[in-house]
Design a protein around this motif. Structure first.
Motif, short mmCIF file in Angstrom:
data_model
loop_
_atom_site.label_atom_id
_atom_site.label_comp_id
_atom_site.label_asym_id
_atom_site.label_seq_id
_atom_site.Cartn_x
_atom_site.Cartn_y
_atom_site.Cartn_z
N PHE A 115 13.29 1.33 -18.48
CA PHE A 115 14.69 1.50 -18.08
C PHE A 115 15.07 2.98 -18.07
O PHE A 115 15.69 3.47 -17.12
N VAL A 116 14.73 3.69 -19.14
CA VAL A 116 15.07 5.11 -19.21
C VAL A 116 14.43 5.87 -18.06
O VAL A 116 15.08 6.67 -17.36
N ASP A 117 13.14 5.63 -17.84
CA ASP A 117 12.40 6.37 -16.82
C ASP A 117 12.94 6.10 -15.41
O ASP A 117 13.13 7.03 -14.62
N GLN A 118 13.19 4.84 -15.10
CA GLN A 118 13.53 4.47 -13.72
C GLN A 118 15.03 4.42 -13.44
O GLN A 118 15.43 4.58 -12.28
N HIS A 119 15.84 4.21 -14.48
CA HIS A 119 17.27 4.00 -14.23
C HIS A 119 18.19 4.86 -15.09
O HIS A 119 19.40 4.86 -14.87
N GLY A 120 17.63 5.57 -16.07
CA GLY A 120 18.48 6.32 -16.98
C GLY A 120 19.37 7.33 -16.29
O GLY A 120 20.56 7.45 -16.62
N GLU A 121 18.82 8.05 -15.31
CA GLU A 121 19.61 9.07 -14.62
C GLU A 121 20.72 8.45 -13.78
O GLU A 121 21.80 9.03 -13.62
N ARG A 122 20.47 7.25 -13.27
CA ARG A 122 21.48 6.59 -12.43
C ARG A 122 22.73 6.22 -13.24
O ARG A 122 23.84 6.23 -12.71
N ALA A 303 5.98 -8.91 -14.99
CA ALA A 303 7.25 -9.54 -14.68
C ALA A 303 8.15 -9.59 -15.90
O ALA A 303 9.37 -9.46 -15.79
N CYS A 304 7.56 -9.76 -17.08
CA CYS A 304 8.36 -9.80 -18.30
C CYS A 304 9.00 -8.44 -18.57
O CYS A 304 10.17 -8.36 -18.96
N THR A 305 8.24 -7.37 -18.38
CA THR A 305 8.82 -6.03 -18.54
C THR A 305 9.91 -5.80 -17.51
O THR A 305 10.99 -5.28 -17.83
N ALA A 306 9.65 -6.19 -16.26
CA ALA A 306 10.67 -6.04 -15.22
C ALA A 306 11.92 -6.85 -15.54
O ALA A 306 13.05 -6.42 -15.24
N ALA A 307 11.76 -8.02 -16.15
CA ALA A 307 12.91 -8.83 -16.53
C ALA A 307 13.75 -8.14 -17.59
O ALA A 307 14.99 -8.20 -17.55
N GLN A 308 13.09 -7.48 -18.53
CA GLN A 308 13.85 -6.74 -19.55
C GLN A 308 14.66 -5.61 -18.92
O GLN A 308 15.83 -5.38 -19.28
N VAL A 309 14.06 -4.91 -17.97
CA VAL A 309 14.76 -3.83 -17.28
C VAL A 309 15.95 -4.38 -16.51
O VAL A 309 17.06 -3.82 -16.54
N ALA A 310 15.74 -5.49 -15.81
CA ALA A 310 16.83 -6.11 -15.06
C ALA A 310 17.96 -6.52 -15.99
O ALA A 310 19.15 -6.38 -15.65
N ALA A 311 17.62 -7.01 -17.18
CA ALA A 311 18.64 -7.41 -18.15
C ALA A 311 19.47 -6.22 -18.61
O ALA A 311 20.70 -6.30 -18.70
N VAL A 312 18.81 -5.10 -18.89
CA VAL A 312 19.54 -3.90 -19.33
C VAL A 312 20.47 -3.40 -18.23
O VAL A 312 21.65 -3.10 -18.48
#
Length: 324
Positions: A115-122, A303-312
């Motif tokens: 999440f931090v790496d891919q979406h933190g700046e957004r 997919a489980c990691t991606a699901a956690q990111v989607a949840a955040v």
């Protein structure tokens, strides 16, 4: 709109061995000898420094990284680190993201870091997010739910806690709240795996001198809301985002998920503070604990990691929409 699922209700019956545990005497609490036997069985299988700290180091050029404490067991010392945006703006909602409260739950740690790496700046400059990606580094290395003292950190978030992992996070939360004010939300990232039935629950029963009663593992992603502060719209917003990534767990024949009544599709409720659960630590209005099932034949670790990111991301989006 709510989320529904047609997934199988439990993990395959063949996933779990007979209910017994090799340490302790039935009906008797563990003492020092049994604890020593249990510790001797815990083998270091992966590296906190390589898997977590090295990943955090790659984020330092874009975000603030701070040490909020240290977990020490004998000669082993683990620096606890948290990540936040460099633009920490007064008046914005503050959201805590935690992973690795149970060290064996891989996607929670990997999801927090991703999440931090891919979406933190957004989200920087819109939300004051704070990410503690791995609360229990000793458990991470041993792929273990407990800490070295055979204590579950996720039952230990209480005032005056002497559990290192829990006390350090509580101190961090108190420090941030004293400077920035109340948290708006907290999302705590977890997994439910086959080892909950094959290892953890038999070990709990043996440690506590109780008989082990077999249960089942929900096949899919679900959330744990707070009995004392239910927020169904928040839970459903998270589930709707996750449903685009992996399947949502249905209830069993008793309309329960992991022994608790399903209050709405994909959601159960616990008394978070009374149980000493991590999701209670901020006292935020919006809280949830994610649970994903990586051993399901219908999903993958990715997919489980991606699901956690989607949840955040969904949690942050909900907070932003609610604060307008």
């Amino acid at each position: 709109m709510t989320v529904s699922s047609t997934a199988p209700t439990t993990a395959p019956a063949t996933a779990f061995p007979p209910a017994s545990y090799p340490i302790g005497t039935p009906g008797q609490l563990w003492g020092p000898a049994e604890l020593a036997q249990w510790r001797a069985r815990q083998v270091r299988q992966r590296s906190y420094a390589d898997d977590v700290l090295a990943a955090v180091d790659t984020l330092r050029t874009r975000f603030d990284v701070t040490s909020y404490g240290e977990v020490v067991y004998g000669d082993e010392r683990y620096a606890l680190q948290a990540i936040r945006p460099r633009a920490w703006v007064a008046g914005l909602p503050t959201v805590l993201v935690t992973g690795g409260v149970h060290g064996y739950e891989t996607s929670g740690v990997m999801g927090a870091l991703r999440f931090v790496d891919q979406h933190g700046e957004r989200y920087a400059g819109r939300v004051n997010w704070l990410v503690a990606p791995c609360i229990s580094p000793w458990g991470w290395e041993r792929i273990q739910r407990w800490n070295q003292d055979a204590i579950d950190p996720n039952r230990s978030f209480r005032t005056g806690s002497t559990v290192q992992e829990s006390a350090a996070l509580m101190a961090l939360v108190a420090q941030v709240a004293s400077l920035q004010g109340a948290f708006a939300a907290h999302i705590d990232l977890h997994e439910t795996t086959d080892t909950d039935e094959s290892e953890y629950r038999p070990a709990v029963a043996a440690r506590d001198g109780k008989a082990f009663e077999p249960g089942s593992i929900p096949d899919g992603f679900y959330l744990v809301d707070d009995t004392e502060n239910p927020q169904p719209a928040f839970q459903q917003a998270v589930l709707q985002a996750v449903a685009r990534v992996t399947h949502i767990a249905p209830p069993d024949e008793r309309n329960e998920i992991i022994g608790s009544p399903m209050t709405e599709p994909g959601v159960i409720r616990y008394e978070l503070a009374a149980w000493g659960l991590c999701a209670s630590v901020t006292g935020a209005r919006y809280t949830t604990t994610t649970e994903v099932y990586p051993d399901s034949p219908r999903t993958t670790p990715e997919a489980c990691t991606a699901a956690q990111v989607a949840a955040v991301c969904a949690a942050l989006d909900f907070v932003l929409a609610s604060s307008r």
